[in-house]
Design an enzyme around this catalytic site. Structure first.
Site, PDB file in Angstrom:
ATOM      1  N   HIS A 177     -12.383  33.720 -14.987  1.00 29.00           N
ATOM      2  CA  HIS A 177     -11.750  33.531 -13.683  1.00 29.00           C
ATOM      3  C   HIS A 177     -10.969  34.762 -13.221  1.00 29.00           C
ATOM      4  CE1 HIS A 177     -12.049  29.063 -12.455  1.00 29.00           C
ATOM      5  NE2 HIS A 177     -13.175  29.508 -12.977  1.00 29.00           N
ATOM      6  N   TRP A 190     -15.510  13.726 -24.117  1.00 30.13           N
ATOM      7  CA  TRP A 190     -15.023  14.529 -25.252  1.00 30.13           C
ATOM      8  C   TRP A 190     -16.144  14.691 -26.277  1.00 30.13           C
ATOM      9  CZ3 TRP A 190     -10.895  13.095 -22.380  1.00 30.13           C
ATOM     10  CH2 TRP A 190      -9.827  13.988 -22.332  1.00 30.13           C
ATOM     11  N   ARG A 241     -12.691  30.597 -20.221  1.00 26.96           N
ATOM     12  CA  ARG A 241     -12.709  30.332 -18.777  1.00 26.96           C
ATOM     13  C   ARG A 241     -11.715  31.227 -18.053  1.00 26.96           C
ATOM     14  NH1 ARG A 241     -11.304  25.682 -14.698  1.00 26.96           N
ATOM     15  NH2 ARG A 241     -13.011  26.103 -13.225  1.00 26.96           N
TER      16      ARG A 241
HETATM   17  C1  HEM Z   1     -21.684  28.844 -10.893  1.00 28.37           C
HETATM   18  C2  HEM Z   1     -20.655  29.322 -11.620  1.00 28.37           C
HETATM   19  C3  HEM Z   1     -19.668  28.396 -12.293  1.00 28.37           C
HETATM   20  C4  HEM Z   1     -19.154  27.210 -11.863  1.00 28.37           C
HETATM   21  C5  HEM Z   1     -19.403  26.495 -10.520  1.00 28.37           C
HETATM   22  C6  HEM Z   1     -18.268  26.719 -12.915  1.00 28.37           C
HETATM   23  C7  HEM Z   1     -17.548  25.524 -12.840  1.00 28.37           C
HETATM   24  C8  HEM Z   1     -16.779  25.008 -13.867  1.00 28.37           C
HETATM   25  C9  HEM Z   1     -16.040  23.767 -13.793  1.00 28.37           C
HETATM   26  C10 HEM Z   1     -15.958  22.850 -12.575  1.00 28.37           C
HETATM   27  C11 HEM Z   1     -15.424  23.588 -15.002  1.00 28.37           C
HETATM   28  C12 HEM Z   1     -14.510  22.439 -15.416  1.00 28.37           C
HETATM   29  C13 HEM Z   1     -13.047  22.862 -15.283  1.00 28.37           C
HETATM   30  C14 HEM Z   1     -12.153  21.690 -15.682  1.00 28.37           C
HETATM   31  O1  HEM Z   1     -12.360  20.598 -15.087  1.00 28.37           O
HETATM   32  O2  HEM Z   1     -11.284  21.859 -16.570  1.00 28.37           O
HETATM   33  C15 HEM Z   1     -15.793  24.711 -15.838  1.00 28.37           C
HETATM   34  C16 HEM Z   1     -15.376  24.863 -17.149  1.00 28.37           C
HETATM   35  C17 HEM Z   1     -15.696  25.962 -17.945  1.00 28.37           C
HETATM   36  N1  HEM Z   1     -16.345  27.113 -17.518  1.00 28.37           N
HETATM   37 FE1  HEM Z   1     -17.364  27.317 -15.779  1.00 28.37          FE
HETATM   38  N2  HEM Z   1     -18.264  27.606 -13.970  1.00 28.37           N
HETATM   39  C18 HEM Z   1     -19.089  28.641 -13.623  1.00 28.37           C
HETATM   40  C19 HEM Z   1     -19.333  29.778 -14.392  1.00 28.37           C
HETATM   41  C20 HEM Z   1     -18.764  30.033 -15.631  1.00 28.37           C
HETATM   42  C21 HEM Z   1     -18.880  31.306 -16.352  1.00 28.37           C
HETATM   43  C22 HEM Z   1     -19.622  32.545 -15.821  1.00 28.37           C
HETATM   44  C23 HEM Z   1     -18.199  31.154 -17.530  1.00 28.37           C
HETATM   45  C24 HEM Z   1     -17.980  32.145 -18.662  1.00 28.37           C
HETATM   46  C25 HEM Z   1     -18.750  33.197 -18.902  1.00 28.37           C
HETATM   47  C26 HEM Z   1     -17.672  29.795 -17.545  1.00 28.37           C
HETATM   48  C27 HEM Z   1     -16.954  29.248 -18.591  1.00 28.37           C
HETATM   49  C28 HEM Z   1     -16.408  27.958 -18.596  1.00 28.37           C
HETATM   50  C29 HEM Z   1     -15.802  27.329 -19.771  1.00 28.37           C
HETATM   51  C30 HEM Z   1     -15.707  27.951 -21.178  1.00 28.37           C
HETATM   52  C31 HEM Z   1     -15.359  26.064 -19.356  1.00 28.37           C
HETATM   53  C32 HEM Z   1     -14.647  25.008 -20.210  1.00 28.37           C
HETATM   54  C33 HEM Z   1     -13.167  25.152 -20.010  1.00 28.37           C
HETATM   55  C34 HEM Z   1     -12.351  24.094 -20.777  1.00 28.37           C
HETATM   56  O3  HEM Z   1     -12.945  23.334 -21.597  1.00 28.37           O
HETATM   57  O4  HEM Z   1     -11.105  24.078 -20.580  1.00 28.37           O
HETATM   58  N3  HEM Z   1     -18.024  29.134 -16.376  1.00 28.37           N
HETATM   59  N4  HEM Z   1     -16.618  25.555 -15.129  1.00 28.37           N
END
Ligand code: HEM
Ligand SMILES: NC(=O)CCn1cnc2ccccc21
Length: 290
Positions: free
Chosen positions: A49, A188, A45
């Site tokens: 970002h 989880w 993530r």
């Molecule tokens: C429309 C685009 C996206 C939105 C709105 C979005 C939104 C989110 C949100 C709200 C979370 C939860 C964060 C938290 O509460 O800890 C998340 C987690 C995550 N996102 Fe996205 N995301 C997007 C695109 C992506 C992309 C492009 C990637 C990687 C190529 C990605 C990888 C991840 C990963 C790996 C997590 C898990 C992080 C964790 O477990 O700590 N996301 N995302």
């Protein structure tokens, strides 16, 4: 103009493989983080970002300058929870002071994906730390409460096609949402630290119900305890996205191939690597166990 990548004097594949190995060994060591999910998803993530702030209109933001290290970007509410990944990388940055922050943040995502059995991701070094004044303003990362046209427009800023957008979102097979970070809650039980096409399989196979969560935000929940963000679910609501969801749910190899290409494009957006030679493909720890 694009940022020109700069070769780190005398550093070669072997040097970057050492950084990869240090990150990979620390990932194995610290496996208890976040209910035994580990740091892998959080590092992926972070790599997204730091790259997702890129704006092709003025070539600002993006992974080149490593500006996540400055307070303004690290404190962006959209980056809540990524302090864990940044803290994880501090000792790595100390052990390898010659690597730029942009190279470290992106290499960490590549390492995490490969160590979580994802595809091999070709990676090129050469990002150069920028000054604090070049830190992009907050608000460049996407809003999870939106629909398919929002997602298409948002990624249009990077020049991504529908197919690249769907492939990239497949990374939501990893980790979980945390109410205290984003206002969305995931169980989880359903979180994973292995890279597969199950995000697409779940999208198509589960019975999704739109519900308000404890923070008052709407999210999709399934009987098995899975969850999807509104922007995730948009991929099956929008006909043009849906056909790629169906393709990847059926064909994990196609997903791996397309994810690899889209992720490299995301991490390298805005950078001219010129004639700095071809990308490095790192060995996983398992491949090096002699
Ligand atoms: C429309 C685009 C996206 C939105 C709105 C979005 C939104 C989110 C949100 C709200 C979370 C939860 C964060 C938290 O509460 O800890 C998340 C987690 C995550 N996102 Fe996205 N995301 C997007 C695109 C992506 C992309 C492009 C990637 C990687 C190529 C990605 C990888 C991840 C990963 C790996 C997590 C898990 C992080 C964790 O477990 O700590 N996301 N995302
Ligand atoms: N398997 C799950 O219910 C969580 C999968 N998932 C769906 N959307 C997500 C967004 C971020 C992290 C994990 C996500």
């Amino acid at each position: 103009a694009l940022h020109l990548a700069k070769a780190q004097d005398g550093k070669s594949l072997e040097d970057f493989q050492k950084v990869y190995n240090a990150i990979a060994e620390k990932l194995r060591d610290e496996d208890e983080f976040d209910g035994y999910i580990g740091y892998g998803p959080n590092l992926v993530r972070l790599s997204w970002h730091v790259s997702g702030t890129f704006d092709k209109n003025d070539n600002s933001g993006g992974s080149f300058g490593g500006t996540y290290r400055f307070k303004k970007e690290a404190d962006d509410p959209a980056n809540k929870g990524l302090q864990n990944a940044a803290h994880f990388l501090e000792p790595i940055a100390k052990k390898f002071p010659w690597i730029s922050h942009g190279d470290l943040y992106t290499l960490a995502g590549v390492t995490a994906l490969q160590e979580m059995q994802g595809p091999k991701i070709p990676w090129r070094p050469g990002r150069v730390d920028a000054d604090e004044k070049d830190t992009p303003e907050n608000g460049r990362l996407p809003d999870a409460s939106q629909d398919g046209s929002y997602v298409r427009h948002y990624f249009g800023r990077f020049g991504f096609t529908d197919q690249e957008i769907v492939a990239l979102l497949g990374a939501h097979c990893l980790g979980k949402t945390h109410l205290e970070n984003s206002g969305y809650e995931g169980p989880w039980g359903a979180a994973t630290n292995t890279f597969t096409n199950e995000f697409f399989v779940n999208l198509l196979n589960e019975n999704w119900k739109l519900e308000k969560n404890e923070a008052g935000n709407k999210q999709y929940n399934s009987e098995k305890g899975y969850m999807m963000l509104p922007t995730d679910y948009a991929l099956v609501q929008d006909g043009k996205f849906r056909k790629y969801v169906e393709k990847y749910a059926k064909d994990q190899d196609a997903f791996f191939e397309d994810f690899k290409s889209a992720y490299v494009k995301l991490l390298e957006n805005g950078i001219d690597f010129g004639k700095l030679g071809k990308a490095y493909v790192f060995k996983t720890l398992d491949e090096q166990d002699s």
